[in-house]
Design a protein around this motif. Structure first.
Motif, PDB file in Angstrom:
ATOM      1  N   VAL A 123     -15.373  -9.491   7.271  1.00 52.69           N
ATOM      2  CA  VAL A 123     -15.557  -9.110   8.676  1.00 52.69           C
ATOM      3  C   VAL A 123     -14.287  -8.471   9.230  1.00 52.69           C
ATOM      4  N   TYR A 124     -13.146  -9.095   8.980  1.00 53.40           N
ATOM      5  CA  TYR A 124     -11.891  -8.544   9.508  1.00 53.40           C
ATOM      6  C   TYR A 124     -11.511  -7.229   8.831  1.00 53.40           C
ATOM      7  N   SER A 125     -11.917  -7.048   7.607  1.00 60.46           N
ATOM      8  CA  SER A 125     -11.651  -5.756   6.966  1.00 60.46           C
ATOM      9  C   SER A 125     -12.432  -4.641   7.660  1.00 60.46           C
ATOM     10  N   TRP A 130      -3.678   0.301   6.735  1.00 52.67           N
ATOM     11  CA  TRP A 130      -5.006  -0.219   7.073  1.00 52.67           C
ATOM     12  C   TRP A 130      -5.881  -0.342   5.832  1.00 52.67           C
ATOM     13  N   LEU A 131      -5.821   0.655   4.976  1.00 46.69           N
ATOM     14  CA  LEU A 131      -6.596   0.578   3.731  1.00 46.69           C
ATOM     15  C   LEU A 131      -6.110  -0.564   2.857  1.00 46.69           C
ATOM     16  N   THR A 132      -4.804  -0.727   2.777  1.00 50.05           N
ATOM     17  CA  THR A 132      -4.233  -1.810   1.965  1.00 50.05           C
ATOM     18  C   THR A 132      -4.678  -3.169   2.495  1.00 50.05           C
ATOM     19  N   GLY A 171     -12.355   0.340  10.443  1.00 55.38           N
ATOM     20  CA  GLY A 171     -12.662   1.020  11.698  1.00 55.38           C
ATOM     21  C   GLY A 171     -11.485   1.858  12.185  1.00 55.38           C
ATOM     22  N   SER A 172     -10.283   1.338  12.015  1.00 60.04           N
ATOM     23  CA  SER A 172      -9.092   2.110  12.375  1.00 60.04           C
ATOM     24  C   SER A 172      -8.958   3.340  11.483  1.00 60.04           C
ATOM     25  N   VAL A 173      -9.198   3.159  10.175  1.00 65.80           N
ATOM     26  CA  VAL A 173      -9.132   4.294   9.244  1.00 65.80           C
ATOM     27  C   VAL A 173     -10.156   5.357   9.630  1.00 65.80           C
ATOM     28  N   GLN A 222       1.989  -5.027   4.555  1.00 69.80           N
ATOM     29  CA  GLN A 222       0.710  -5.187   5.228  1.00 69.80           C
ATOM     30  C   GLN A 222      -0.357  -5.769   4.304  1.00 69.80           C
ATOM     31  N   GLY A 223      -0.276  -5.434   3.011  1.00 69.80           N
ATOM     32  CA  GLY A 223      -1.227  -6.000   2.063  1.00 69.80           C
ATOM     33  C   GLY A 223      -1.104  -7.509   1.955  1.00 69.80           C
ATOM     34  N   SER A 224       0.135  -8.000   1.867  1.00 71.27           N
ATOM     35  CA  SER A 224       0.327  -9.455   1.810  1.00 71.27           C
ATOM     36  C   SER A 224       0.015 -10.104   3.146  1.00 71.27           C
ATOM     37  N   ASP A 225       0.236  -9.386   4.243  1.00 76.55           N
ATOM     38  CA  ASP A 225      -0.117  -9.896   5.568  1.00 76.55           C
ATOM     39  C   ASP A 225      -1.612 -10.195   5.668  1.00 76.55           C
ATOM     40  N   ALA A 226      -2.445  -9.420   4.962  1.00 70.17           N
ATOM     41  CA  ALA A 226      -3.899  -9.590   5.034  1.00 70.17           C
ATOM     42  C   ALA A 226      -4.366 -10.920   4.449  1.00 70.17           C
ATOM     43  N   PHE A 227      -3.543 -11.612   3.675  1.00 68.71           N
ATOM     44  CA  PHE A 227      -3.917 -12.932   3.160  1.00 68.71           C
ATOM     45  C   PHE A 227      -4.061 -13.946   4.294  1.00 68.71           C
TER      46      PHE A 227
END
Length: 605
Positions: free
Chosen positions: A328-330, A460-462, A335-337, A523-528
Motif C-alpha cells: 500500500v505504501y509503495s 521513489w522507485l528504490t 504515485g510520486s513517480v 532511501q531504499g533502507s529507509d523503506a524497511f
C-alpha cells in the motif's frame, strides 16, 4: 430419466454446454449422466460414484422401480443433483431410459455418435445400439463389451429401495453425493483472495493520493509565470496543503475507528479529487481561493492513512501484515513517480490545468470500484468465503467499532510514545531528503534541472522496491516463529541505521554517481520502516489503529514542516554536512527509543 456410463480416456471436468453432461472423476473413472426427456418425467442429471463392471456377462442390469437414481459398485445410489436447463433441447428422445456406455472419443450430440442399450426380455440380453446423431435415428451394430444397465422409470421411495451391489474389477471411486444445482466454476478473479482486493484498492488510492499531491510541484512553474507569483507566494501555496493535512490526521483516525474505514477513505478520495479538479478555477479567481482549495485537498488526504490502517487491521492477518502495508505504501512512492513523469507531458501539450482535471477525475473511477468491492470489516462482506473469513479472524470474534476513544489509556502506554517519537525522527530525515534533494543535486553535484528531476525519481522507485522486499522478509520471519516484537525492532533498526550510514558517506564520495548511489541506498533502507513502525499500530492496538496512526503521523508531518524550514536555516549558516549530521543524530535517537520501548504485542484491547 438418465443415460449413464463411464468414460476412461477423457477427463471431462465440467458441465459440457448444450450436451447437458455432468462428469465427476474420482479414482480414475468418470461417472457421467445426461437427461432424456420423456412425457411425464423430470429431466434430471446425476452424479455417480463407483464404476460399473465392463463385463456384461457377469454384471447385472438394473430394471425395477428405481426412478431418478443410479446404483453404484458398492450398492449405493447416485442421487439427482439438479435439473437440466432447456429441457427437451439437444437431448436424445429415446423411448426408454437407459444407462449406457458412451464412446469417450466422440461428443454426445450433433455429428457425434451415441451408444445406448436395448434390453430384450425374451433373450435376456443387452444389445448396444449406435446412433449416428441424437435425433432418434438408430441402427443396430455388433455387440460391444461396453457396460450397460437398464432401469425402468417408475416412482419409488429411495429409502426403501434395495439394489444388489454391482461388483467391479475396476478401480472404485469414492461416493460423493451432491444435492442441488451444479457447482459453478469460478473464474480466477473470483477466486482471488478478497483481502488482497482490499489491499490493491488501498494501493490505488495511495497512488492517486501522491499523484494529486506532487502535480502542484510541477504545475507551479507555469502558474507562477501566468499569475506573477514570487518565491514567497509559491512557498505559501506549497505549504497550504499541510494546513488541512494536519487537521484531519487524528480526526480521521477517530472517524475510521468509530464508523469504519470504508466510509472515511471513500470520503477522503472524493474530497481531495474534487479539490484537485477545482484548483485551476480557484487559481483564476484569486490567491485566497487557491490557498483554501489546497487546504481542502490536505483535509481529504489527511484521513487516508488512518482510514487505510483501520481497514487493513481488520482484513489482514498478522502473517501478511508487513507485505500488505508495504504494498500500500509503495503506492505512494509510485504515485510520486507517475505524477513527476506524466505532469510535464500533459502541461506541454494541454496546458497546466489539464494536470488537475485529468488526475482528479481518476478518483471517480476508483470510488465506483470502492463502493462495489470494499467493506469495512470481513464480517460485513456477504461474498467472503468461510475459509478466508476463518483465516482473517483467526478464530476470534470480530469486535464492533469503538464508541469511545480511551485517550488516557492510550497516552499512558510507553510503546505508543515510542511510535510517536520514532515517527518524528524518521520523517525528519525522510522529508529533508525528498524536499531538498533537487537543490542538493543542483548545488553540490552540479546537475542541471533536467538531470536533477530525473534523479529525483530514483529514490521513489528504490523505496517502492525495497518496501515490498522488506515486507516479504518481515512476514517470512514471523511465519518461521520469530516474535513480532523482534521482527518490528529489526526492520525499524534497518530503517533508521541504513539511512544514517549512507548519509555519513556523502561527505566522503568524490563522484556524482557515488553520491546518487548513496542517496538511493539511504532511501531504499529507509523503506524497511514500512515493516517496522508503520506496521506497529495494528500490532499494539488493532481496534484503535486509526487513532494511533493519526497521532504518530501528526508528529511525522510536524517533523517534515519543521525539518524543511530548519534545513534552510542551517544552509544559510553552515553546509550540507551539518544538515546530514542533524538527520543522522535523530536517526540514532529514534533507534534507541524504538528498541527500548516498542513492542509487537497487543497492549490495547
Amino acid at each position: 430419466m438418465a443415460i449413464g456410463g463411464f468414460i476412461s480416456n477423457h477427463n471431462f471436468g465440467s458441465f459440457i454446454g448444450s450436451e447437458h453432461v455432468i462428469s465427476h472423476q474420482r479414482g480414475g473413472r468418470l461417472g457421467v449422466a445426461f437427461g432424456v426427456p420423456r412425457q411425464g418425467h423430470r429431466n434430471m442429471f446425476y452424479q455417480q460414484s463407483g464404476s460399473l463392471r465392463e463385463n456384461i456377462a457377469t454384471s447385472r442390469c438394473l430394471y425395477g422401480p428405481f426412478r431418478h437414481a443410479l446404483a453404484t459398485s458398492d450398492g449405493k445410489f447416485s442421487k439427482p443433483i439438479g435439473r437440466l436447463k432447456d429441457e427437451g433441447k439437444h437431448a436424445c428422445p429415446f423411448p426408454l431410459p437407459t444407462i449406457c456406455g458412451i464412446n469417450p472419443r466422440q461428443r454426445f450430440c450433433g455429428k457425434s455418435r451415441c451408444y445406448i442399450s436395448s434390453y430384450s426380455a425374451q433373450s435376456k440380453q443387452i444389445q448396444p445400439i449406435e446412433l449416428s446423431t441424437c435425433s432418434g435415428y438408430s441402427e443396430h451394430v455388433k455387440k460391444s463389451n461396453r457396460t450397460c444397465a437398464y432401469y425402468k422409470s417408475e416412482d419409488y421411495d429411495i429409502a426403501d429401495a434395495k439394489v444388489d451391489s454391482l461388483t467391479s474389477i475396476e478401480e472404485s471411486s469414492e461416493a460423493v453425493l451432491v444435492e442441488g444445482n451444479v457447482p459453478k466454476v469460478s473464474s480466477w478473479w473470483e477466486q482471488f483472495p478478497k483481502r488482497w482486493v482490499i489491499v490493491l484498492l488501498c494501493f490505488t488510492a495511495f497512488l492517486l493520493c501522491n499523484m494529486d499531491r506532487v502535480n502542484m510541484s510541477i504545475a507551479i512553474l507555469p502558474m507562477s509565470k501566468e499569475f506573477n507569483w514570487n518565491s514567497t507566494t509559491v512557498g505559501l501555496i506549497q505549504s497550504s496543503f499541510f494546513w488541512g493535512y494536519l487537521l484531519t490526521q487524528i480526526v480521521g483516525g477517530i472517524w475510521a475507528d468509530k464508523i469504519g474505514g470504508k466510509l472515511v477513505l471513500g470520503f477522503g478520495v472524493v474530497w481531495w479529487s474534487v479539490a484537485t479538479i477545482l484548483t485551476p478555477i480557484a487559481a483564476k479567481i484569486g490567491l485566497p481561493f487557491l490557498l483554501t482549495m489546497r487546504a481542502f485537498m490536505g483535509i481529504g488526504e489527511g484521513v487516508a492513512m488512518p482510514a487505510m490502517n483501520n481497514m487493513l487491521s481488520k482484513w489482514i492477518p498478522v502473517s501478511e501484515r508487513s507485505r500488505a502495508l508495504a504494498l500500500v505504501y509503495s503506492g505512494m512512492y509510485l504515485g510520486s513517480v507517475t505524477g513527476l513523469a506524466v505532469s510535464p507531458a500533459l502541461i506541454n501539450r494541454f496546458g497546466w490545468p489539464s494536470v488537475f482535471y485529468s488526475f482528479g477525475s481518476l478518483g471517480s473511477i476508483w470510488f465506483a470500484l470502492w463502493l462495489s468491492k470494499a467493506y469495512s470489516s470481513p464480517k460485513d462482506d456477504p461474498e467472503l468465503s468461510v475459509e478466508e473469513k476463518r483465516l482473517i479472524l483467526g478464530g476470534n470474534i470480530s469486535k464492533e467499532p469503538v464508541s469511545v476513544i480511551p485517550w488516557k489509556l492510550i497516552l499512558s502506554k510507553a510503546p505508543v510514545w515510542a511510535l510517536i517519537v520514532s515517527h518524528f525522527c524518521h520523517n525528519w530525515g525522510t522529508f529533508i531528503l525528498l524536499t531538498w534533494m533537487p537543490t542538493y543535486y543542483n548545488q553540490v553535484l552540479k546537475f542541471n534541472l533536467t538531470e536533477s528531476g530525473l534523479f529525483c525519481v530514483l529514490p521513489w522507485l528504490t523505496m517502492a522496491v525495497f518496501a515490498n522486499i522488506g515486507g516479504w522478509i518481515a512476514d517470512t520471519l514471523v511465519s518461521r516463529g520469530l516474535s513480532i516484537t523482534a521482527v518490528r525492532k529489526i526492520m525499524q533498526s534497518i530503517g533508521f541505521l541504513g539511512p544514517a550510514f549512507f548519509l555519513t558517506q556523502l561527505s566522503h564520495v568524490k563522484t556524482p554517481a557515488m553520491a546518487v548511489l548513496c542517496m538511493a541506498c539511504s532511501q531504499g533502507s529507509d523503506a524497511f520502516s514500512q515493516s517496522g513502525l508503520y506496521s506497529n499500530h495494528q500490532d499494539i492496538g488493532p481496534r484503535y489503529s486509526g487513532v494511533l496512526l493519526g497521532l504518530s503521523n501528526t508528529a511525522g508531518v510536524l517533523a517534515g514542516v519543521f525539518g524543511t524550514a530548519a534545513t534552510g536555516y542551517i544552509l544559510q549558516r553552515g553546509s550540507w554536512d551539518d544538515v546530514f549530521k542533524v538527520a543522522v543524530a535523530l536517526y540514532i535517537i529514534g533507534t534507541l527509543i524504538w528498541n527500548l520501548f516498542s513492542t509487537g504485542e497487543r497492549i490495547l484491547e
